[in-house]
Design an enzyme around this catalytic site. Structure first.
Site, PDB file in Angstrom:
ATOM      1  N   GLY A 165       0.821  -1.220   0.000  1.00 46.20           N
ATOM      2  CA  GLY A 165       0.000   0.000   0.000  1.00 46.20           C
ATOM      3  C   GLY A 165       0.846   1.257   0.000  1.00 46.20           C
ATOM      4  O   GLY A 165       0.570   2.231   0.713  1.00 46.20           O
ATOM      5  N   TYR A 180     -15.185  -4.139   8.878  1.00 41.82           N
ATOM      6  CA  TYR A 180     -13.878  -3.456   8.884  1.00 41.82           C
ATOM      7  C   TYR A 180     -13.206  -3.639  10.245  1.00 41.82           C
ATOM      8  O   TYR A 180     -12.044  -4.064  10.336  1.00 41.82           O
ATOM      9  CB  TYR A 180     -14.024  -1.965   8.554  1.00 41.82           C
ATOM     10  CG  TYR A 180     -12.696  -1.239   8.686  1.00 41.82           C
ATOM     11  CD1 TYR A 180     -11.648  -1.522   7.820  1.00 41.82           C
ATOM     12  CD2 TYR A 180     -12.489  -0.299   9.706  1.00 41.82           C
ATOM     13  CE1 TYR A 180     -10.414  -0.892   7.955  1.00 41.82           C
ATOM     14  CE2 TYR A 180     -11.258   0.339   9.845  1.00 41.82           C
ATOM     15  CZ  TYR A 180     -10.220   0.038   8.967  1.00 41.82           C
ATOM     16  OH  TYR A 180      -8.999   0.659   9.110  1.00 41.82           O
TER      17      TYR A 180
END
Ligand code: NDP
Ligand code: 8X3
Length: 250
Positions: free
Chosen positions: A9, A149
């Site tokens: 990322g 999440y």
């Protein structure tokens, strides 16, 4: 400690800030993400100590091919920074999109654990290494709309705890960094799919920044090799875990 760090990322937010910081501190960095053009721009900016690697964290075959698939001279990864991840939506569980849940689990849970499994044997064989994962306060504190999440970040926390057990007897270190409210990244744009709604998340606050996270990573990597920090929870001063909700007359 210095050597080769693998940052997932690295195209935005925390991962980009961590990459910049580590390159400036003398590390060689494998910077991965899906957006190749951003990785190429980072190499332009930071030089040949950065290896751009286009990698989708939901591509299990590509993850399992690591580290053999890396170029010569880049295979012995010293530090894995498990940063790639995302939240999608804030709808209550009963209304959430199945596909959002599947994507979060595929990235934050399956991708993170698969790349860790792929890179650990080399660290153990060399008896040196560090797995540093970006969890979240959402893994420890429940809030409305965090459903899957938050659960993926609870997975990260417990996976890191369990890794510490398996790696006891080796010199491989493991840390879970769990930040709270952090601006300056694409996190809320990705989650809410709307720039105005994303900006409203940070209105009137002074949130953490990606550079704050990079600073913490840098500090962890500079600790003596016998020190393992298991867990770091970070919040901006404007945030606190401020209690449970009660709904009356239901
Ligand atoms: P950003 O959205 O700015 O960055 C997310 C990064 O993850 C991007 O580089 C993106 O790269 C990468 N990524 C997402 N999905 C994939 C995929 N399938 N394959 C490869 N890379 C992927 O968010 P942040 O920097 O804020 O977030 C980084 C981490 O920190 C995440 O795990 C997030 O959950 C966590 N976190 C964030 C907080 C915040 O408030 N911002 C607080 C606590 C934790 P690309 O799209 O190019 O593939
Ligand atoms: C990101 C922080 O509070 O949006 O993980 O879940 S929060």
């Amino acid at each position: 400690m210095s050597g080769i760090a693998f940052v997932t990322g690295a195209t935005a937010g925390f991962g980009q800030a961590i990459t910049r910081r580590l390159i400036h501190e003398g590390w060689r960095v494998i910077a991965s993400g899906r957006r190749t053009e951003r990785l190429e721009a980072l190499r332009e900016e930071l030089g040949n100590n950065l290896l751009p690697l286009t990698l989708d964290m939901t591509d299990a075959a590509a993850l399992k091919a690591l580290p053999s698939s890396l170029p010569e001279g880049w295979k012995d990864v010293d530090v894995l920074i498990n940063n790639a991840g995302l939240a999608l939506g804030l709808d209550p569980a009963q209304d959430a999109e199945y596909s959002d849940w599947e994507t979060m689990i595929a990235t934050n849970v399956s991708g993170l654990s698969t790349i860790t499994r792929a890179l650990l044997p080399g660290m153990v064989a060399r008896n040196k290494g560090y797995v540093l994962s970006v969890g979240s306060t959402a893994g420890a504190y429940a809030y409305k709309g965090a459903n899957v999440y938050g659960a993926t970040k609870a997975f990260v926390a417990q996976f890191m705890n369990n890794l510490r057990c398996d790696l006891l007897g080796t010199r491989v270190r493991v840390t879970n960094i769990a930040p709270g409210l952090c601006g300056g990244s694409e996190f809320s744009n990705v989650r809410l799919g709307d720039a105005t709604k994303a900006a409203a998340v940070y209105e009137g606050t002074q949130p953490l920044t990606p550079e704050d996270i990079a600073e913490t990573v840098s500090w962890l990597l500079q600790l003596p090799a016998h020190v393992n920090v298991n867990y770091i929870e970070m919040m901006p001063v404007c945030q606190a875990p401020a209690g449970l909700a009660v709904k009356r007359d239901i």
